[in-house]
Design an enzyme around this catalytic site. Sequence first.
Site: not given
Ligand code: CO
Length: 134
Positions: A7, A79, A130
């Site tokens: 994502h 992010h 991440e």
């Molecule tokens: Co995230």
Amino acid sequence: MIGRLNHVAIVVPDLAAASSTYQMILGANISAPQNLPDHGVTVVFVNLPNTKIELLHPLGPDSPVAKFLEKNPSGGMHHICYEVEDIIVARDKLVQSGARVLGTGEPRIGAHGKPVLFLHPKDFCGTLIEIEQV
Ligand code: CO
């Protein structure tokens, strides 16, 4: 080592307005807002055919995204999340390469119920990364 893009997270000043933009103007399929008190965010998931967008809004006084919103009042990309097969193997390889893992260095359970870690933006082209074990 990294796999699919899981994502992209965008911090937004107004979750209802951002949801409406994605749903009504961009024609995307979105989830209901979910409060994640452990992460200090409320999140709306935008489900795209090949990945997800997470619309993040601060929840509570110690939200990790509150400062970001202060610096970026219109919101902005926060992010990106890449999938890894084994987060401990990935972390150890990253640390060996000199990359900085944020926090305690131990994986936490992320928004999707899977273990995640964050990597220092200065080590990755100015982008907060991440990694999520899938
Ligand atoms: Co995230």
